[in-house]
Motif scaffolding. Structure first.
Motif, PDB file in Angstrom:
ATOM      1  N   ILE A 270       0.821  -1.397  -0.112  1.00 34.81           N
ATOM      2  CA  ILE A 270      -0.030  -0.064  -0.139  1.00 34.81           C
ATOM      3  C   ILE A 270       0.734   1.238   0.049  1.00 34.81           C
ATOM      4  N   ARG A 271       0.526   2.046  -1.045  1.00 28.69           N
ATOM      5  CA  ARG A 271       1.484   3.444  -0.858  1.00 28.69           C
ATOM      6  C   ARG A 271       0.317   4.491  -0.478  1.00 28.69           C
ATOM      7  N   LEU A 272       0.634   5.107   0.704  1.00 34.31           N
ATOM      8  CA  LEU A 272      -0.217   6.218   1.315  1.00 34.31           C
ATOM      9  C   LEU A 272       0.310   7.638   0.912  1.00 34.31           C
ATOM     10  N   CYS A 273      -0.363   8.386   0.171  1.00 32.33           N
ATOM     11  CA  CYS A 273      -0.096   9.817   0.101  1.00 32.33           C
ATOM     12  C   CYS A 273      -0.849  10.735   0.815  1.00 32.33           C
ATOM     13  N   VAL A 274      -0.246  11.547   1.584  1.00 29.32           N
ATOM     14  CA  VAL A 274      -1.072  12.568   2.429  1.00 29.32           C
ATOM     15  C   VAL A 274      -0.768  13.933   2.069  1.00 29.32           C
ATOM     16  N   LEU A 275      -1.813  14.720   1.834  1.00 28.79           N
ATOM     17  CA  LEU A 275      -1.679  16.130   1.202  1.00 28.79           C
ATOM     18  C   LEU A 275      -1.359  16.947   2.610  1.00 28.79           C
ATOM     19  N   GLU A 276      -0.335  17.213   2.727  1.00 31.93           N
ATOM     20  CA  GLU A 276       0.353  17.997   4.018  1.00 31.93           C
ATOM     21  C   GLU A 276      -0.089  19.472   3.783  1.00 31.93           C
ATOM     22  N   ASP A 277       0.150  20.251   2.567  1.00 30.53           N
ATOM     23  CA  ASP A 277      -0.312  21.559   2.501  1.00 30.53           C
ATOM     24  C   ASP A 277      -1.044  21.474   1.074  1.00 30.53           C
ATOM     25  N   ALA A 278      -2.128  21.917   1.034  1.00 27.63           N
ATOM     26  CA  ALA A 278      -2.973  22.246  -0.037  1.00 27.63           C
ATOM     27  C   ALA A 278      -2.209  23.476  -1.071  1.00 27.63           C
ATOM     28  N   ALA A 279      -2.105  24.531  -0.413  1.00 21.01           N
ATOM     29  CA  ALA A 279      -1.633  25.697  -1.201  1.00 21.01           C
ATOM     30  C   ALA A 279      -0.423  25.494  -1.853  1.00 21.01           C
ATOM     31  N   LYS A 280       0.444  24.855  -1.242  1.00 17.90           N
ATOM     32  CA  LYS A 280       1.842  24.351  -1.828  1.00 17.90           C
ATOM     33  C   LYS A 280       1.998  23.127  -2.703  1.00 17.90           C
ATOM     34  N   GLU A 281       0.569  22.415  -2.411  1.00 21.06           N
ATOM     35  CA  GLU A 281       0.605  20.955  -3.241  1.00 21.06           C
ATOM     36  C   GLU A 281       1.586  19.803  -2.771  1.00 21.06           C
ATOM     37  N   GLU A 282       1.838  19.984  -1.298  1.00 19.97           N
ATOM     38  CA  GLU A 282       3.060  19.256  -1.011  1.00 19.97           C
ATOM     39  C   GLU A 282       2.530  17.871  -0.248  1.00 19.97           C
ATOM     40  N   TRP A 283       2.865  16.587  -0.624  1.00 20.32           N
ATOM     41  CA  TRP A 283       2.484  15.502  -0.185  1.00 20.32           C
ATOM     42  C   TRP A 283       3.602  14.754   0.423  1.00 20.32           C
ATOM     43  N   SER A 284       3.227  13.884   1.415  1.00 22.98           N
ATOM     44  CA  SER A 284       4.051  13.086   2.351  1.00 22.98           C
ATOM     45  C   SER A 284       3.535  11.523   1.785  1.00 22.98           C
ATOM     46  N   THR A 285       4.622  10.769   1.779  1.00 22.90           N
ATOM     47  CA  THR A 285       4.132   9.277   1.314  1.00 22.90           C
ATOM     48  C   THR A 285       4.911   8.148   2.211  1.00 22.90           C
ATOM     49  N   LYS A 286       4.197   7.097   2.641  1.00 22.20           N
ATOM     50  CA  LYS A 286       4.424   6.074   3.337  1.00 22.20           C
ATOM     51  C   LYS A 286       3.843   4.728   2.465  1.00 22.20           C
ATOM     52  N   ILE A 287       4.764   3.777   2.815  1.00 22.04           N
ATOM     53  CA  ILE A 287       4.816   2.603   2.239  1.00 22.04           C
ATOM     54  C   ILE A 287       4.384   1.128   3.266  1.00 22.04           C
ATOM     55  N   PHE A 288       3.175   0.623   2.996  1.00 21.84           N
ATOM     56  CA  PHE A 288       3.159  -0.641   4.037  1.00 21.84           C
ATOM     57  C   PHE A 288       3.010  -1.629   2.960  1.00 21.84           C
ATOM     58  N   VAL A 289       3.474  -2.666   3.637  1.00 23.90           N
ATOM     59  CA  VAL A 289       3.613  -4.034   3.332  1.00 23.90           C
ATOM     60  C   VAL A 289       2.563  -5.002   4.094  1.00 23.90           C
ATOM     61  N   LEU A 290       1.714  -5.593   3.254  1.00 20.16           N
ATOM     62  CA  LEU A 290       0.452  -6.168   4.277  1.00 20.16           C
ATOM     63  C   LEU A 290       1.171  -7.809   4.161  1.00 20.16           C
ATOM     64  N   SER A 291       0.637  -8.345   5.399  1.00 20.51           N
ATOM     65  CA  SER A 291       0.823  -9.797   5.434  1.00 20.51           C
ATOM     66  C   SER A 291      -0.174 -10.601   4.567  1.00 20.51           C
ATOM     67  N   THR A 292       0.164 -12.062   4.462  1.00 23.62           N
ATOM     68  CA  THR A 292      -0.404 -12.836   3.532  1.00 23.62           C
ATOM     69  C   THR A 292      -1.966 -13.024   3.882  1.00 23.62           C
ATOM     70  N   SER A 293      -2.060 -12.799   5.081  1.00 24.70           N
ATOM     71  CA  SER A 293      -3.335 -12.979   5.650  1.00 24.70           C
ATOM     72  C   SER A 293      -4.437 -12.173   5.081  1.00 24.70           C
ATOM     73  N   ILE A 294      -3.928 -11.000   4.715  1.00 21.91           N
ATOM     74  CA  ILE A 294      -4.965  -9.884   4.337  1.00 21.91           C
ATOM     75  C   ILE A 294      -5.265 -10.237   2.882  1.00 21.91           C
ATOM     76  N   PRO A 295      -6.587 -10.032   2.356  1.00 21.72           N
ATOM     77  CA  PRO A 295      -6.969 -10.271   1.032  1.00 21.72           C
ATOM     78  C   PRO A 295      -6.487  -9.200   0.011  1.00 21.72           C
ATOM     79  N   ASP A 296      -6.601  -9.550  -1.068  1.00 20.09           N
ATOM     80  CA  ASP A 296      -6.186  -8.597  -2.208  1.00 20.09           C
ATOM     81  C   ASP A 296      -7.169  -7.368  -1.957  1.00 20.09           C
ATOM     82  N   LEU A 297      -6.503  -6.212  -1.754  1.00 21.26           N
ATOM     83  CA  LEU A 297      -7.285  -4.790  -1.430  1.00 21.26           C
ATOM     84  C   LEU A 297      -7.649  -4.015  -2.682  1.00 21.26           C
ATOM     85  N   ASN A 298      -7.426  -4.722  -3.803  1.00 25.26           N
ATOM     86  CA  ASN A 298      -7.817  -3.753  -4.938  1.00 25.26           C
ATOM     87  C   ASN A 298      -9.357  -3.532  -4.833  1.00 25.26           C
ATOM     88  N   TRP A 299      -9.856  -2.401  -5.121  1.00 21.72           N
ATOM     89  CA  TRP A 299     -11.416  -1.951  -4.892  1.00 21.72           C
ATOM     90  C   TRP A 299     -12.308  -2.718  -5.570  1.00 21.72           C
TER      91      TRP A 299
END
Length: 368
Positions: A270-299
């Motif tokens: 999972i790649r999470l992009c968070v809008l930290e500053d809308a005026a400057k269009e600045e985003w922060s990014t975090k990466i998460f690796v899921l365990s095999t017990s979690i099903p496919d999260l494609n919407w």
């Protein structure tokens, strides 16, 4: 009967502010019954001030899970958001919507669903709905978006009228619930774009994903300020992976710690992009690796998923049984997961096909 009358008289002697403080703590079901207690209570419960006060209290409580089932008709099932199966309850609500109509996410307790040019606003708590005036679209496709302004306590519906081979937005119209009967055209001062995916309303601002027609590779998020009715674009997510995964709709707009965020899905990551500053269009990014017990999260995969405001991903199978089913929960903040088995109606073994799952439902007293 005389005893009830005396009680009503004494309740009418209470200050209105005190009555509102008492009533705001009660569930919608109880408040609807209290409409017949006295004229004072009825006028108080139906007042705009009390409805806003009640909604503010509801927003501080855990939000409910909303399942949309297709079982010969559209049905909504509401349940308190909980990890304790013993306290899990459900009830069925018929939305009176034919197959293949479009249903939109809940916004502070209200849901809207569209049938061609006809839009219906529905409150699952009061089980009441209202059909909005149809728009003369000249057979052009349209997209509806429901937004809420917390300052004015007003719900507005944004209508994007599309045209051309690629469904480009040609015109915007807006309608305020409860105060307007006609759609008014608003100024479209943003670049030409093609909307896709589901929308999201956070703190009085409505967002949806779009592609700019300037290059057809320019990924943007369109924002609509519900109060000022101003439109704008938010950029800053331009990258090869963003374009690929958002184009395939393997992404979702979410509210993360009361900020706009985008989740991207790549297999078990999972790649999470968070809008930290809308005026400057600045985003922060975090990466998460899921365990095999979690099903496919494609919407649009084999499961249905939703994300809570606290950063918890909840996933349910596409096909559920009314007697028992399981929810898989993954916490982005703690990187922990668990499976919760829900005991529903043990006397019923009917299967339900899940159209969508959302986790932002709150109790709303708005009378439509």
């Amino acid at each position: 009967m005389m005893k009830l009358t005396n009680v009503n008289m004494k309740s009418d002697w209470l200050p209105v502010d005190l009555v509102m403080e008492i009533l705001k703590r009660l569930p919608v079901k109880t408040l609807i019954r209290f409409l017949s207690v006295s004229n004072l209570w009825a006028s108080t419960i139906r007042s705009r001030d009390f409805m806003k006060l009640f909604l503010n209290v509801s927003l501080t409580r855990p939000k409910g899970l909303l399942f949309l089932f297709r079982h010969g008709y559209y049905g909504l099932v509401l349940s308190p958001k909980t990890h304790q199966p013993s306290s899990f309850t459900t009830f069925h609500v018929n939305c009176h919507s034919p197959q293949w109509s479009t249903v939109f996410p809940s916004v502070h307790g209200l849901i809207c669903y569209a049938q061609a040019t006809r839009l219906v606003i529905y409150n699952p708590c009061t089980r009441r709905s209202i059909a909005l005036r149809e728009i003369d679209t000249w057979r052009r496709p349209i997209r509806y978006h429901l937004g809420y302004d917390p300052i004015e306590n007003a719900y507005k519906v944004l209508c994007a009228m599309l045209g051309g081979m690629r469904d480009i937005v040609k015109e915007f119209r807006v309608l305020t619930l409860g105060t307007e009967n006609s759609w008014k055209k608003i100024e479209n001062n943003i670049t030409s774009h093609v909307p896709f995916g589901q929308d999201l309303c956070i703190s009085g601002v409505l967002y949806y994903q779009a592609f700019s027609t300037d290059t057809w590779n320019d990924l943007t998020i369109t924002s609509f300020d519900v109060r000022s009715e101003k439109l704008s674009h938010i950029k800053g997510l331009i990258s090869s992976s963003s374009i690929i995964y958002m184009h395939n709709e393997s992404s979702k707009l979410i509210s993360y710690e009361e900020k706009l965020a985008v989740l991207f899905f790549v297999a078990k990551a999972i790649r999470l992009c968070v809008l930290e500053d809308a005026a400057k269009e600045e985003w922060s990014t975090k990466i998460f690796v899921l365990s095999t017990s979690i099903p496919d999260l494609n919407w649009y995969g084999k499961s249905r998923s939703t994300v809570t405001d606290t950063g918890e991903i909840i996933t349910a199978p596409r096909f559920l049984h009314a007697s028992v089913f399981n929810l898989d929960c993954y916490d982005l903040k703690t990187s922990s997961d668990q499976t919760v088995y829900i005991l529903g109606n043990i006397t019923e073994d009917t299967g339900y096909y899940v159209e969508s799952l959302s986790s932002n439902l709150v109790e709303n007293l708005m009378f439509l």
